[in-house]
Design a protein around this motif. Structure first.
Motif, PDB file in Angstrom:
ATOM      1  N   MET A 154      53.970  46.128  43.679  1.00  0.00           N
ATOM      2  CA  MET A 154      54.158  46.251  45.120  1.00  0.00           C
ATOM      3  C   MET A 154      54.558  44.923  45.756  1.00  0.00           C
ATOM      4  SD  MET A 154      52.097  48.440  43.741  1.00  0.00           S
ATOM      5  CE  MET A 154      51.540  50.120  43.784  1.00  0.00           C
ATOM      6  N   LYS A 155      54.130  43.836  45.145  1.00  0.00           N
ATOM      7  CA  LYS A 155      54.515  42.515  45.642  1.00  0.00           C
ATOM      8  C   LYS A 155      56.006  42.285  45.452  1.00  0.00           C
ATOM      9  CE  LYS A 155      53.191  37.636  45.194  1.00  0.00           C
ATOM     10  NZ  LYS A 155      52.311  36.676  44.470  1.00  0.00           N
ATOM     11  N   GLU A 156      56.560  42.827  44.367  1.00  0.00           N
ATOM     12  CA  GLU A 156      57.983  42.682  44.074  1.00  0.00           C
ATOM     13  C   GLU A 156      58.827  43.709  44.840  1.00  0.00           C
ATOM     14  OE1 GLU A 156      59.033  40.240  42.161  1.00  0.00           O
ATOM     15  OE2 GLU A 156      57.000  39.587  41.598  1.00  0.00           O
ATOM     16  N   VAL A 157      58.258  44.888  45.077  1.00  0.00           N
ATOM     17  CA  VAL A 157      58.977  45.976  45.762  1.00  0.00           C
ATOM     18  C   VAL A 157      58.074  46.488  46.884  1.00  0.00           C
ATOM     19  CG1 VAL A 157      60.219  48.155  45.473  1.00  0.00           C
ATOM     20  CG2 VAL A 157      60.014  46.580  43.537  1.00  0.00           C
ATOM     21  N   LYS A 204      45.531  43.805  48.889  1.00  0.00           N
ATOM     22  CA  LYS A 204      46.595  42.994  48.282  1.00  0.00           C
ATOM     23  C   LYS A 204      46.567  43.022  46.750  1.00  0.00           C
ATOM     24  CE  LYS A 204      47.079  39.815  52.193  1.00  0.00           C
ATOM     25  NZ  LYS A 204      47.088  38.390  52.625  1.00  0.00           N
ATOM     26  N   LEU A 205      45.672  43.808  46.169  1.00  0.00           N
ATOM     27  CA  LEU A 205      45.554  43.805  44.703  1.00  0.00           C
ATOM     28  C   LEU A 205      45.666  45.204  44.099  1.00  0.00           C
ATOM     29  CD1 LEU A 205      42.670  41.216  44.204  1.00  0.00           C
ATOM     30  CD2 LEU A 205      45.119  40.831  43.934  1.00  0.00           C
ATOM     31  N   SER A 253      45.373  50.724  39.759  1.00  0.00           N
ATOM     32  CA  SER A 253      43.964  50.450  40.001  1.00  0.00           C
ATOM     33  C   SER A 253      43.783  49.778  41.353  1.00  0.00           C
ATOM     34  CB  SER A 253      43.395  49.541  38.911  1.00  0.00           C
ATOM     35  OG  SER A 253      43.057  50.275  37.758  1.00  0.00           O
ATOM     36  N   LEU A 254      42.871  50.337  42.148  1.00  0.00           N
ATOM     37  CA  LEU A 254      42.401  49.701  43.370  1.00  0.00           C
ATOM     38  C   LEU A 254      41.002  49.182  43.086  1.00  0.00           C
ATOM     39  CD1 LEU A 254      43.532  52.454  45.919  1.00  0.00           C
ATOM     40  CD2 LEU A 254      44.795  50.412  45.187  1.00  0.00           C
ATOM     41  N   ARG A 255      40.631  48.070  43.713  1.00  0.00           N
ATOM     42  CA  ARG A 255      39.365  47.452  43.360  1.00  0.00           C
ATOM     43  C   ARG A 255      38.659  46.890  44.586  1.00  0.00           C
ATOM     44  NH1 ARG A 255      41.250  45.793  38.969  1.00  0.00           N
ATOM     45  NH2 ARG A 255      39.717  44.268  38.251  1.00  0.00           N
ATOM     46  N   THR A 256      37.344  46.766  44.464  1.00  0.00           N
ATOM     47  CA  THR A 256      36.532  46.101  45.477  1.00  0.00           C
ATOM     48  C   THR A 256      35.817  44.926  44.814  1.00  0.00           C
ATOM     49  OG1 THR A 256      34.377  47.150  45.135  1.00  0.00           O
ATOM     50  CG2 THR A 256      36.028  48.404  46.393  1.00  0.00           C
TER      51      THR A 256
END
Length: 292
Positions: free
Chosen positions: A108-111, A130-131, A238-241
């Motif tokens: 997502m950072k690249e696109v 952001k991750l 993966s989404l993370r906390t």
């Protein structure tokens, strides 16, 4: 051979949907895994995302690749084994089995357009926006058994095809042949078909198993061990906390600073002798625990 008859695994709970209150009370607080089947059904990603789509929209992006070669002193901590444009990698996946995987890549950072295709889930815990990391693999490629360096609570969402997930809570570390100063079990263990004569402690480990299909999300609590096998070519996000436990937050900070730095120094100065020592120590220590 059916691995379910060998490892002590139970199915992960499955729900179609879940309220934030129930998710926190039933799964986050007791640190128990769950599969949420319809979490992504209202995301644009549920309809759009496929290997072909990502090839089209992000094909020119260069991506880091990893394979299943044994840990080597020549490599730094989490250093990729190769690089390739995403379009070429997708073609490679579709040709047939390959051990090359994409691991912890923020596409997502690249696109940035891809960020518009999903939303942070409303599950009563705050995910780090952001991750959002992506992972890709070919048919039958498998990720070695490990736990994450930051002890995050993870929501692992699969796209395209099917994936098998074997996971263990931190309480079972004592049976998993953990390598010293590392986040992995012994690399030679095949958790899809384990040799329980050589690695008998695995019979004592109590874990979970889940099969994920397109759009399904697996919640893995902080510090959980996981081994992922792509049954078909596919990819996951993966989404993370941050860890909720102060103890695990301290472990995460230690891993990210002292452990990782020490590991790179030892690989540089001790080379393969350091890797060999750690592997032998993991096996010997596990056998000593069994004898006790």
């Amino acid at each position: 051979m059916n691995p379910n008859k060998k490892l002590n695994l139970q199915p992960v709970d499955r729900v179609a949907t879940i309220s934030p209150q129930d998710f926190v009370e039933k799964y986050v607080k007791p640190q128990k895994p769950v599969v949420i089947e319809q979490l992504t059904h209202d995301w644009p990603a549920y309809e759009k995302w496929s290997l072909a789509y990502l090839k089209d929209i992000a094909g020119e992006v260069e991506v880091p690749l990893y394979d299943n070669r044994p840990v080597s002193a020549k490599d730094k901590f989490n250093e990729p084994h190769a690089k390739m444009k995403l379009k070429d990698y997708v073609d490679l996946l579709k040709k047939g089995p390959t051990q090359y995987r994409i691991f912890l890549f923020n596409l997502m950072k690249e696109v940035p357009e891809l960020q518009e295709h999903f939303k942070m889930p409303n599950l009563g815990i705050k995910f780090l926006e952001k991750l959002p990391f992506l992972f890709f693999g070919a048919e039958n490629s498998s990720v070695f058994m490990h736990y994450d360096i930051d002890f995050a609570n993870i929501l692992h969402i699969h796209f395209e095809g099917k994936k098998r997930c074997i996971i263990y809570p931190p309480s079972e570390t004592k049976f998993l042949y953990k390598v010293p100063n590392a986040l992995i079990s012994l690399n030679e263990i095949d958790f899809n078909n384990p040799d329980l004569e050589k690695f008998p402690a695995l019979k004592l480990a109590k874990g979970y198993e889940a099969y994920l299909e397109h759009g399904e999300a697996l919640y893995m609590p902080e510090g959980y061990w996981h081994n992922m096998t792509y049954l078909t070519p596919g990819f996951s996000m993966s989404l993370r906390t941050l860890p909720k436990s102060a103890k695990n937050l301290g472990k995460a900070l230690y891993n990210l600073t002292i452990m990782r730095g020490f590991e790179n120094v030892m690989r540089k100065f001790k080379g393969e002798d350091w890797i060999d020592y750690k592997n032998k120590r993991a096996y010997r220590r596990q056998n000593e625990r069994l004898e006790k």
